[in-house]
Design an enzyme around this catalytic site. Structure first.
Site, PDB file in Angstrom:
ATOM      1  N   PHE A 130       0.849  -1.192   0.000  1.00 54.73           N
ATOM      2  CA  PHE A 130       0.000   0.000   0.000  1.00 54.73           C
ATOM      3  C   PHE A 130       0.889   1.248   0.000  1.00 54.73           C
ATOM      4  O   PHE A 130       1.851   1.322   0.763  1.00 54.73           O
ATOM      5  CB  PHE A 130      -0.890  -0.029   1.247  1.00 54.73           C
ATOM      6  CG  PHE A 130      -1.982   0.985   1.230  1.00 54.73           C
ATOM      7  CD1 PHE A 130      -3.146   0.754   0.519  1.00 54.73           C
ATOM      8  CD2 PHE A 130      -1.843   2.179   1.924  1.00 54.73           C
ATOM      9  CE1 PHE A 130      -4.167   1.697   0.509  1.00 54.73           C
ATOM     10  CE2 PHE A 130      -2.865   3.126   1.914  1.00 54.73           C
ATOM     11  CZ  PHE A 130      -4.024   2.885   1.205  1.00 54.73           C
ATOM     12  N   ASP A 199       2.028  -5.083   8.580  1.00 55.88           N
ATOM     13  CA  ASP A 199       0.832  -4.242   8.534  1.00 55.88           C
ATOM     14  C   ASP A 199      -0.376  -5.170   8.393  1.00 55.88           C
ATOM     15  O   ASP A 199      -0.463  -5.950   7.437  1.00 55.88           O
ATOM     16  CB  ASP A 199       0.928  -3.268   7.344  1.00 55.88           C
ATOM     17  CG  ASP A 199      -0.219  -2.263   7.340  1.00 55.88           C
ATOM     18  OD1 ASP A 199      -1.306  -2.593   7.861  1.00 55.88           O
ATOM     19  OD2 ASP A 199      -0.027  -1.161   6.801  1.00 55.88           O
ATOM     20  N   TYR A 224     -10.788   1.038  10.858  1.00 55.34           N
ATOM     21  CA  TYR A 224     -12.034   1.344  10.139  1.00 55.34           C
ATOM     22  C   TYR A 224     -12.373   0.346   9.044  1.00 55.34           C
ATOM     23  O   TYR A 224     -13.379   0.497   8.379  1.00 55.34           O
ATOM     24  CB  TYR A 224     -11.988   2.769   9.561  1.00 55.34           C
ATOM     25  CG  TYR A 224     -10.796   3.106   8.703  1.00 55.34           C
ATOM     26  CD1 TYR A 224     -10.698   2.668   7.388  1.00 55.34           C
ATOM     27  CD2 TYR A 224      -9.756   3.886   9.212  1.00 55.34           C
ATOM     28  CE1 TYR A 224      -9.599   2.981   6.612  1.00 55.34           C
ATOM     29  CE2 TYR A 224      -8.647   4.209   8.446  1.00 55.34           C
ATOM     30  CZ  TYR A 224      -8.579   3.764   7.139  1.00 55.34           C
ATOM     31  OH  TYR A 224      -7.485   4.070   6.380  1.00 55.34           O
ATOM     32  N   LYS A 225     -11.539  -0.674   8.846  1.00 54.06           N
ATOM     33  CA  LYS A 225     -11.836  -1.671   7.812  1.00 54.06           C
ATOM     34  C   LYS A 225     -12.648  -2.811   8.446  1.00 54.06           C
ATOM     35  O   LYS A 225     -13.793  -2.615   8.806  1.00 54.06           O
ATOM     36  CB  LYS A 225     -10.534  -2.132   7.159  1.00 54.06           C
ATOM     37  CG  LYS A 225      -9.894  -0.993   6.341  1.00 54.06           C
ATOM     38  CD  LYS A 225      -8.526  -1.299   5.811  1.00 54.06           C
ATOM     39  CE  LYS A 225      -8.014  -0.096   5.015  1.00 54.06           C
ATOM     40  NZ  LYS A 225      -6.583  -0.173   4.746  1.00 54.06           N
ATOM     41  N   ARG A 384     -12.527  -4.661  -7.049  1.00 54.89           N
ATOM     42  CA  ARG A 384     -12.210  -5.278  -5.764  1.00 54.89           C
ATOM     43  C   ARG A 384     -13.481  -5.486  -4.933  1.00 54.89           C
ATOM     44  O   ARG A 384     -14.289  -4.573  -4.789  1.00 54.89           O
ATOM     45  CB  ARG A 384     -11.242  -4.354  -5.020  1.00 54.89           C
ATOM     46  CG  ARG A 384     -10.606  -4.953  -3.810  1.00 54.89           C
ATOM     47  CD  ARG A 384      -9.526  -4.033  -3.278  1.00 54.89           C
ATOM     48  NE  ARG A 384     -10.104  -2.841  -2.674  1.00 54.89           N
ATOM     49  CZ  ARG A 384      -9.536  -2.152  -1.676  1.00 54.89           C
ATOM     50  NH1 ARG A 384      -8.360  -2.526  -1.204  1.00 54.89           N
ATOM     51  NH2 ARG A 384     -10.105  -1.090  -1.188  1.00 54.89           N
TER      52      ARG A 384
END
Ligand SMILES: *Cc1c(COP(=O)(O)O)cnc(C)c1O
Length: 425
Positions: A130, A199, A224-225, A384
């Site tokens: 990322f 991560d 928040y995921k 996705r």
């Protein structure tokens, strides 16, 4: 025989985790396949945040730091997260953002390496990591005169030479959903004298993680995921106890001090993971995050992460099967590994053109996934789809593929309105 809509309804009826969905407020008519970007709203969150505003802040005022559990929120929430990532109580704090926490742990890892092996001047990561992870790594390399070496996943083993100080990886790749074997990669790094920083942005709450048994060195993750903490929720940070008290982290603020309310001029780091705090915490966001964490912990009596994982794999297997059976001939490819051990909780499809517009056309039909751009080289654009086993059902998978089929067969995605790019994709 391809799985039918009736089969999917039967799977939902037999699903032991089905009731967990009732913890959430999902909009009518939406099939939400984007919990890997922003988890959905827990039923408890609105009232709980309102209570924190009106009672704890409005009435309790400054007293609430003690009386409403504000001051120890980072540790209390951290202990809840620890249960989901194979860490022990007292080893995790919820705080700051993933990017900021990564800066802290990467800096700590580089300090340890600098002391133990000062000749090692390379930080290794994956080219398709990322971007924020790569930017933070670049900033630290500039600061410390190190070199960042970016490799493809299949070249990581070879890159672990005696020049390398730290290996920094994301456990589940955001673009492809490919998952590393954390224990094996960490062991390979350690054999070469390299620290491993992980991560967990696309792992925590999505796949089983065993930080201790994998012997990882440091980890960060996102609130928040899959943890359903709300937009911009605080992230989390973990350091193995063998490292947690060894170094100052670079953002040595007063919340990481051993005794912040002694107001001494000299910094003295708190023992353990608390030193990874910096300043005053966002209590309203913490309050919402705690509601999200509780939705995931509600699965513990039903088999916890192992049960969620089994359902997640069943959902992603089904999606792959149905796309391949029902959307054949429309130029879709699969970027996500088929092997269970290599797959996170998302499925990424590729297409040489129109990926963005197809996602937009799906969103207009209430099927929310997202688009991630290819790197312009060989990588194709990506559609996705994240599958959060807490609230996604088998029937929804079937319906999502039916919508995809219709969008492709009708050419609906070619409409101009689906081809105008917005700021957030
Ligand atoms: C989502 C994500 C982030 C997000 O970082 P923020 O600081 O919350 O913006 C970081 N790293 C990875 C791998 C992610 O998937």
């Amino acid at each position: 025989m391809t799985t039918t809509l009736q089969d999917c309804r039967a799977l939902d009826a037999q699903d032991p985790l089905r009731a967990l969905r009732d913890q959430f407020t999902l909009p009518e008519g939406v099939i939400y396949l984007d919990g890997n970007s922003l988890g959905v709203l827990p039923n408890t969150a609105a009232a709980r945040v309102a209570e924190a505003v009106t009672r704890e802040w409005g009435q309790g005022l400054i007293r609430s730091w003690n009386s409403a559990g504000w001051f120890d929120a980072p540790q209390r929430l951290g202990n809840k997260i620890a249960q989901l990532v194979g860490a022990a109580p007292g080893e995790v704090v919820a705080t700051d953002s993933t990017s900021v926490n990564l800066y802290k742990v990467l800096s700590a890892a580089l300090s340890i390496a600098g002391e133990e092996a000062p000749g090692r001047k390379v930080l290794v990561s994956e080219r398709s990591n990322f971007p924020t992870d790569l930017y933070i790594a670049q900033a630290l390399c500039r600061e410390r005169g190190l070199r960042l070496l970016l490799v493809e996943p299949e070249d990581i083993a070879e890159a672990l030479t005696d020049e390398v100080a730290v290996l920094m990886l994301t456990h589940v790749n955001y673009r492809t959903g490919a998952m590393h074997d954390m224990a094996a990669v960490t062991a390979a790094a350690h054999r070469a004298g390299i620290l491993a920083v992980w991560d967990l942005a696309h792992s925590a709450g999505a796949v089983p993680v065993e930080l201790h048994s994998a012997q990882a060195d440091f980890a960060v993750g996102c609130g928040y995921k899959y943890l359903n903490g709300g937009p911009g929720a605080p992230a989390f940070v973990w350091a193995h106890p063998r490292h947690a008290s060894r170094f100052w982290q670079p953002l040595a603020g007063w919340w990481g001090h051993a005794a912040p309310f002694e107001f001494t001029p000299d910094y003295r780091p708190a023992p353990g993971i608390t030193r990874f705090l910096c300043g005053t915490q966002p209590i309203l966001s913490m309050t919402a995050l705690e509601c999200g964490l509780d939705t995931v912990l509600a699965a513990q009596p039903l088999g916890g992460m192992a049960a969620l994982r089994a359902k997640s794999l069943a959902l992603t297997d089904l999606f792959i099967e149905l796309v391949e059976a029902r959307c054949a001939g429309h130029g879709l490819g699969l970027a996500t590994p088929r092997g269970h051990a290599q797959r996170g909780s998302q499925v990424c499809l590729t297409r040489s053109e129109g990926a963005y517009a197809i996602v937009q056309a799906l969103i207009a039909r209430g099927v929310i996934g997202d688009f991630r751009t290819g790197d312009g080289n060989q990588q194709l654009d990506i559609l996705r789809f994240g599958f959060t086993p807490l609230y996604i059902g088998f029937e929804e998978v079937w319906l999502a593929v039916e919508h995809l089929k219709q969008v492709l067969e009708t050419g609906e995605w070619q409409q101009t309105r689906f081809n105008q790019k917005q700021a957030v994709t």
